[in-house]
Scaffold this active site. Structure first.
Site, PDB file in Angstrom:
ATOM      1  N   SER A 144       0.720  -1.134   0.055  1.00 15.29           N
ATOM      2  CA  SER A 144      -0.079  -0.008  -0.064  1.00 15.29           C
ATOM      3  C   SER A 144       0.927   1.265  -0.084  1.00 15.29           C
ATOM      4  O   SER A 144       1.681   1.414  -0.984  1.00 15.29           O
ATOM      5  CB  SER A 144      -1.061  -0.020   1.081  1.00 15.29           C
ATOM      6  N   ASP A 222     -10.219  -5.818  -2.844  1.00 13.68           N
ATOM      7  CA  ASP A 222      -9.365  -4.942  -2.143  1.00 13.68           C
ATOM      8  C   ASP A 222     -10.401  -3.375  -2.151  1.00 13.68           C
ATOM      9  O   ASP A 222     -10.738  -2.853  -3.235  1.00 13.68           O
ATOM     10  CB  ASP A 222      -8.094  -4.680  -2.551  1.00 13.68           C
ATOM     11  N   HIS A 255      -7.447  -6.013   1.162  1.00 10.68           N
ATOM     12  CA  HIS A 255      -6.145  -5.303   1.535  1.00 10.68           C
ATOM     13  C   HIS A 255      -5.505  -5.666   2.738  1.00 10.68           C
ATOM     14  O   HIS A 255      -4.530  -4.991   3.269  1.00 10.68           O
ATOM     15  CB  HIS A 255      -6.578  -3.735   1.466  1.00 10.68           C
TER      16      HIS A 255
END
Lengths: 277, 277
Positions: A144, A222, A255
């Site tokens: 991320s 995600d 995620h």
């Protein structure tokens, strides 16, 4: 360097470390896994995402079994400077826990938020001095915000890193709310200052990079995929630049660290092949 | 049953679940990993240690990769009832987070602390009803207080569990401060009431158990080894009872989940061999 905790695992040693950083002018925390044996070992540096400390990857990624098998060191630094004298923001996506791996030029962040120099200088210096690391064989990965960090730092410091990969990276801060907010705060409003810290823009500039391949994994469940991560921008930039990018899209994965755990061994293998080549 | 969160990992599905327990008269939390495919799957139930919730094992043990390969479900319940109306104690080793897998008979604990019935009845009933589990193939394992729980519940309910193992179990609550404190609070001062919930004493009684082998791992750098865990008492009892016990002592390993992660795959293999036999 202070070792604040140490655990044996998979025949190797995991150390939680604190050291003083000249770049951030604060103590910085990290974890270091050293496999069994003499070394020197190739090193993978893992950059974590928003809200994370050095502990999230260390506790949740399940990476050390394969790292032990491969003879790979793994270093996981914190995501920002921290402490009472360090600027902060109430939001989770700015300030402490959200350093974005750039050198801030704007007040009040510039005093301590020098994460680019921290990772590419102070952290590497510590590892070289204190651990059995082969500094000619260092790879970079992250998740991320840390995926953004891994991609941009590898692109800007290709002499330091031999391999790069990412999980669900913020592909283009210029194009998403997380990036626009953080880059404005840290680097000021001019997009020109952001470009070298935007993986898609940096890659599209076309300056040849030494990486034979970049590996990116992305979960299709995600929740940040469309609004913040936008891996298709990285894909387009790679085409423009002639850079081989393997972007794997995984049905049903989100995620979380459960997604990372599911594919981390592939990344450890990917880096080891290049670091040991 | 409420699914409070769900993640894809290693091709399977991890669900965080809440359900109402008749035994504890509270909602109870757990995690359930179901591998890819049709099932029904053999099941390993993991009982956690002091201070843990359903999350510690789930996040930190790194067990799901091998479980996915083996086609093994893993169920990790919470360590006690919780909530405002539930009795508690300021200490970490009594009350919420410290149920010790017994049915309390003493006030104020008896109203909700019925963890023996919870695990051996309500939890199994939930799994049978809501998941693709083969209830004729259920194994039991756990850590520390949960290792005590796994050993004693398997010994007292051998018709429910086909295999049993433990990490750093409290081998004999009668002989250690954690056990003496908790058993006195939950079961009263008479040691007679403790015996069936003391793995070493229960085993030494010599009643033949159906387990061909019990696997126990213990770290030699575990700070609780001498004062609380005392695996040699289990070893002595196994000799008396003629029960095969494989007690592996590991130089340098401590009491943390890093120790568990290092050897969990061996336990998953151990259980699967017996559950699929």
């Amino acid at each position: 360097m202070d070792i604040t905790a140490q655990h044996r695992l998979f025949g190797g040693t995991l150390s939680f470390v604190k050291h003083d950083s000249a770049a951030t002018q604060t103590p910085m925390a990290l974890s270091v896994f050293v496999p069994e044996g003499e070394g020197p070992f190739p090193v993978l540096i893992w950059l974590s995402g928003l809200t994370c400390t050095a502990n999230n990857f260390t506790e949740k990624a399940g990476a050390y079994k394969r790292a032990a098998e491969l003879g790979l060191m793994i270093v996981a630094p914190d995501t920002s400077p921290r402490g009472e004298g360090v600027a902060n923001d109430e939001a989770y996506d700015l300030g402490q826990g959200a350093g974005f791996y750039v050198n801030a030029t704007q007040s009040p962040w510039a005093a301590h938020f020098q994460m680019e120099t921290y990772v590419t200088h102070d952290l590497l210096e510590l590892i070289a001095a204190e651990f059995p690391a082969d500094m000619s064989r260092v790879g970079l990965s992250g998740h991320s915000m840390g995926g953004h960090g891994a991609l941009t730092l590898a692109m800007n410091y290709p002499h330091l890193f031999k391999s790069v990969s990412a999980f669900a990276p913020i592909a283009s801060p210029v194009h998403c709310p997380w990036g626009q907010k953080a880059m404005t705060a840290y680097l000021g409003p001019s997009h020109e200052a952001w470009e070298r810290s935007d993986a898609a823009l940096r890659l599209a500039r076309g300056k040849a990079l030494p990486f034979d391949e970049i590996l990116v994994d992305q979960g299709l469940a995600d929740p940040f995929l469309e609004t913040q991560l936008m891996p298709h921008l990285l894909e387009q930039a790679a085409k423009v630049a002639g850079q081989k990018l393997t972007l794997r899209r995984h049905e049903g994965y989100d995620h979380s660290y459960y997604f990372i755990a599911s594919f981390i061994d592939d990344h450890l293998d990917f880096h080891t092949r290049r670091l040991k080549a």
